[in-house]
Design an enzyme around this catalytic site. Structure first.
Site, short mmCIF file in Angstrom:
data_model
loop_
_atom_site.label_atom_id
_atom_site.label_comp_id
_atom_site.label_asym_id
_atom_site.label_seq_id
_atom_site.Cartn_x
_atom_site.Cartn_y
_atom_site.Cartn_z
N GLY A 93 0.92 -1.35 0.13
CA GLY A 93 0.00 0.00 -0.06
C GLY A 93 0.72 1.19 0.03
O GLY A 93 0.28 2.27 0.35
N HIS A 100 9.71 6.26 3.68
CA HIS A 100 9.32 6.83 4.92
C HIS A 100 8.95 5.60 5.82
O HIS A 100 8.36 4.91 5.61
CB HIS A 100 7.84 7.82 4.66
CG HIS A 100 6.81 7.05 3.84
ND1 HIS A 100 6.85 7.05 2.43
CD2 HIS A 100 5.71 6.43 4.26
CE1 HIS A 100 5.73 6.22 2.12
NE2 HIS A 100 5.20 6.33 2.94
P1 DGP Z 1 2.27 5.05 2.46
O1 DGP Z 1 0.66 4.70 1.93
O2 DGP Z 1 2.86 4.18 3.39
O3 DGP Z 1 2.96 5.51 1.13
O4 DGP Z 1 1.90 6.58 3.33
C1 DGP Z 1 2.13 7.69 2.60
C2 DGP Z 1 1.64 8.80 3.72
O5 DGP Z 1 1.74 10.15 3.46
C3 DGP Z 1 -0.08 8.53 4.06
O6 DGP Z 1 -0.35 8.34 5.48
C4 DGP Z 1 -0.46 10.20 3.96
C5 DGP Z 1 0.90 10.96 4.07
N1 DGP Z 1 0.96 12.10 3.03
C6 DGP Z 1 0.71 11.97 1.70
N2 DGP Z 1 0.87 13.10 1.28
C7 DGP Z 1 1.07 14.15 2.18
C8 DGP Z 1 1.55 15.58 2.58
O7 DGP Z 1 1.41 16.26 1.45
N3 DGP Z 1 1.78 15.83 3.54
C9 DGP Z 1 1.83 15.11 4.72
N4 DGP Z 1 2.00 15.69 6.06
N5 DGP Z 1 1.42 13.81 4.54
C10 DGP Z 1 1.08 13.39 3.57
#
Ligand code: DGP
Length: 114
Positions: A93, A100
């Site tokens: 996912g 990250h």
């Molecule tokens: P994953 O699905 O493991 O790739 O997690 C990506 C996460 O990144 C998801 O929980 C939402 C977060 N996310 C996506 N775009 C942004 C953003 O622009 N700012 C922040 N703070 N979080 C974000």
């Protein structure tokens, strides 16, 4: 190296705003925009690395893990517990192709994960 199209590279550079909770020369930690727990922080390398499977530098991966633990500890969850997750690839996912570690705390988590 920075990817000009990567949202997390933009956050690390300060070009897109986020609620940063820790940063140093190598890593940045900021609150997830879509929190799944009372504490939900993302820990990223400043360098653009697409996912854990692309990571080659043991020191950097260690710094990410230590930063994740530090974020949880500083938020008061060192004893109660926390979860660190690195989704890698489509089956896991992963939605943002910049490595990250999710740091989640503040509620119990099921195992195995869904
Ligand atoms: P994953 O699905 O493991 O790739 O997690 C990506 C996460 O990144 C998801 O929980 C939402 C977060 N996310 C996506 N775009 C942004 C953003 O622009 N700012 C922040 N703070 N979080 C974000």
């Amino acid at each position: 190296m920075r990817d000009p199209n990567c949202i997390f590279c933009k956050i690390a550079a300060g070009d897109v705003s986020s609620e940063i909770v820790h940063q140093d020369d190598d890593v940045v930690a900021f609150k997830d925009a879509n929190p799944r727990a009372p504490l939900h922080v993302l820990v990223i390398p400043r360098e653009h690395i697409a996912s854990l499977v692309e990571a080659r530098e043991p020191r950097l991966v260690g710094l990410l893990a230590l930063a994740a633990a530090r974020v949880a500890r500083d938020a008061g969850y060192g004893r109660q517990g926390f979860r660190v997750v690195a989704n890698s690839g489509p089956d896991a996912g992963q939605s943002v192709p910049h490595l990250h570690f999710h740091v989640l705390a503040g509620r119990p988590f099921a195992w195995p994960p869904g």
